[in-house]
Design a protein around this motif. Sequence first.
Motif, mmCIF file in Angstrom:
data_model
loop_
_atom_site.group_PDB
_atom_site.id
_atom_site.type_symbol
_atom_site.label_atom_id
_atom_site.label_comp_id
_atom_site.label_asym_id
_atom_site.label_seq_id
_atom_site.Cartn_x
_atom_site.Cartn_y
_atom_site.Cartn_z
ATOM 1 N N GLN A 100 0.822 -1.203 0.000
ATOM 2 C CA GLN A 100 0.000 0.000 0.000
ATOM 3 C C GLN A 100 0.857 1.255 0.000
ATOM 4 O OE1 GLN A 100 -3.249 0.068 -0.420
ATOM 5 N NE2 GLN A 100 -3.172 2.299 -0.449
ATOM 6 N N GLY A 101 1.996 1.190 0.692
ATOM 7 C CA GLY A 101 2.906 2.334 0.691
ATOM 8 C C GLY A 101 3.439 2.630 -0.699
ATOM 9 N N VAL A 102 3.782 1.587 -1.445
ATOM 10 C CA VAL A 102 4.267 1.781 -2.820
ATOM 11 C C VAL A 102 3.154 2.358 -3.690
ATOM 12 C CG1 VAL A 102 5.134 0.603 -4.867
ATOM 13 C CG2 VAL A 102 5.999 -0.018 -2.615
ATOM 14 N N ARG A 103 1.927 1.849 -3.514
ATOM 15 C CA ARG A 103 0.810 2.390 -4.297
ATOM 16 C C ARG A 103 0.582 3.870 -3.972
ATOM 17 N NH1 ARG A 103 -1.621 -2.572 -2.579
ATOM 18 N NH2 ARG A 103 -1.677 -4.115 -4.275
ATOM 19 N N GLY A 104 0.687 4.208 -2.683
ATOM 20 C CA GLY A 104 0.457 5.593 -2.293
ATOM 21 C C GLY A 104 1.496 6.562 -2.829
ATOM 22 N N MET A 105 2.679 6.065 -3.166
ATOM 23 C CA MET A 105 3.746 6.940 -3.670
ATOM 24 C C MET A 105 3.690 7.129 -5.181
ATOM 25 S SD MET A 105 7.013 5.620 -1.445
ATOM 26 C CE MET A 105 8.128 6.583 -2.479
ATOM 27 N N ASN A 160 15.687 11.964 -3.338
ATOM 28 C CA ASN A 160 16.260 11.332 -2.141
ATOM 29 C C ASN A 160 15.156 10.926 -1.161
ATOM 30 O OD1 ASN A 160 18.792 11.760 -3.217
ATOM 31 N ND2 ASN A 160 19.227 13.566 -1.988
ATOM 32 N N ALA A 161 14.149 11.791 -1.039
ATOM 33 C CA ALA A 161 13.036 11.459 -0.153
ATOM 34 C C ALA A 161 12.298 10.232 -0.655
ATOM 35 C CB ALA A 161 12.082 12.648 -0.040
ATOM 36 N N GLN A 162 12.120 10.159 -1.984
ATOM 37 C CA GLN A 162 11.456 8.980 -2.556
ATOM 38 C C GLN A 162 12.270 7.716 -2.275
ATOM 39 O OE1 GLN A 162 11.657 8.324 -6.804
ATOM 40 N NE2 GLN A 162 9.461 7.880 -6.885
ATOM 41 N N GLN A 163 13.595 7.821 -2.457
ATOM 42 C CA GLN A 163 14.456 6.661 -2.211
ATOM 43 C C GLN A 163 14.414 6.263 -0.732
ATOM 44 O OE1 GLN A 163 16.000 4.884 -4.601
ATOM 45 N NE2 GLN A 163 16.508 3.440 -2.994
ATOM 46 N N ALA A 164 14.377 7.269 0.156
ATOM 47 C CA ALA A 164 14.297 6.965 1.589
ATOM 48 C C ALA A 164 12.987 6.250 1.908
ATOM 49 C CB ALA A 164 14.423 8.254 2.407
ATOM 50 N N ASN A 165 11.907 6.696 1.271
ATOM 51 C CA ASN A 165 10.622 6.027 1.491
ATOM 52 C C ASN A 165 10.668 4.588 0.988
ATOM 53 O OD1 ASN A 165 9.460 8.309 2.643
ATOM 54 N ND2 ASN A 165 8.696 9.081 0.698
ATOM 55 N N TYR A 166 11.281 4.404 -0.188
ATOM 56 C CA TYR A 166 11.399 3.049 -0.714
ATOM 57 C C TYR A 166 12.257 2.170 0.207
ATOM 58 C CZ TYR A 166 9.113 3.892 -5.205
ATOM 59 O OH TYR A 166 8.197 4.151 -6.176
ATOM 60 N N THR A 167 13.284 2.766 0.799
ATOM 61 C CA THR A 167 14.120 2.005 1.730
ATOM 62 C C THR A 167 13.319 1.562 2.945
ATOM 63 O OG1 THR A 167 16.095 3.231 1.004
ATOM 64 C CG2 THR A 167 16.216 2.089 3.137
ATOM 65 N N ASP A 168 12.510 2.479 3.484
ATOM 66 C CA ASP A 168 11.664 2.120 4.627
ATOM 67 C C ASP A 168 10.658 1.038 4.241
ATOM 68 O OD1 ASP A 168 12.999 3.999 6.109
ATOM 69 O OD2 ASP A 168 11.483 5.560 5.865
ATOM 70 N N ILE A 169 10.080 1.188 3.049
ATOM 71 C CA ILE A 169 9.102 0.194 2.598
ATOM 72 C C ILE A 169 9.779 -1.156 2.406
ATOM 73 C CG2 ILE A 169 7.629 -0.450 0.648
ATOM 74 C CD1 ILE A 169 6.903 2.490 0.370
#
Length: 335
Positions: free
Chosen positions: A60-65, A218-227
Amino acid sequence: MGGSAPKNTTQTTEQRLPPWLDAYAQDTLDFSKEVADRPLQQYDGERIAGFTPDQLAAQQGVRGMQGQTGNFLQGLAGGAQGLAGYQPQQVAAGTLPGTDLGAYMNPYLSAVETGALAGLEQQRQTAQNSLADRAISARAFGGSRQALQAGVTDATAAQKAGELSAQLRSGAFTNAQAMAQQDLTRGLQAGMANQSAGLQGAGLNLQALGLAGQLGQNAQQANYTDIAALEGIGGQQQQLDQANLDQNYARFLEQWNYPTQQLQTRLAALGGTPYGGTTVSTMPQAGGMSPAMGALGGAMSGAATGAAVSGPAAPIGALIGGLLGAAGGYASTRR
């Protein structure tokens, strides 16, 4: 030599199993039938572990991004496009002919000029008085010589007055021109500084847009790292769930195959038990293997034949083949 030819003799034998072995073999055959006649029991438990809550949250996190970074970068691209059409401030140098020098003239010029001319006039009058005094002393007052000297004095005074006035006005103009030139230079420098500041500001804005874009990525990559970390936790949970499901299925197979393993144990014991035979009647004598050994060999051969069956039914096939071989060998001893 005389004598009669040997007669053909026959001998009939019957190979009997010991009662205890015969009972065990019969019981084994009955047990094999029971195993073979079991109805199919399918496993009704879950075999595949589903997604864990952490995995679903990661998905769901990936879909939301989706689209967020693209929209953000598109907005920055619009800002950069606006800076691409930036027009710097136009700077033009001023000229003295187009400058009002009156504003730079000394406002006290007239007063200074009047005072200077008054002093010069006083000097003229003093000179005239001095000429008159000398003429009186020489008893030539009012003569042509005095008049000539007085005219020369007046002319000299008038010339000095004109030169003084011109000098004062020329100095004032030169000073006004210099101040105007200084202001024109400062104005040109200020305009060029403003133009440079504008260009520098546009460059800083463009750099800020680029930095914002990089920070967004960078923020997108950080979110992907958390996901990804969350998905990894979910994957571990899923592996544990799958291991539990596999263990449940293994226990089901263990329970299902246990009778087959029991039958294998009985067949192994039956085939490996030595026993003798007892002659009861006659039959045509012929060389070869003992019927009891033939029964044992038939059992082992049947078991090997059944074991050739591939797939999940191989154990059962081997057992049934062994039983059939044992049954055939045992039947041959009863003839």
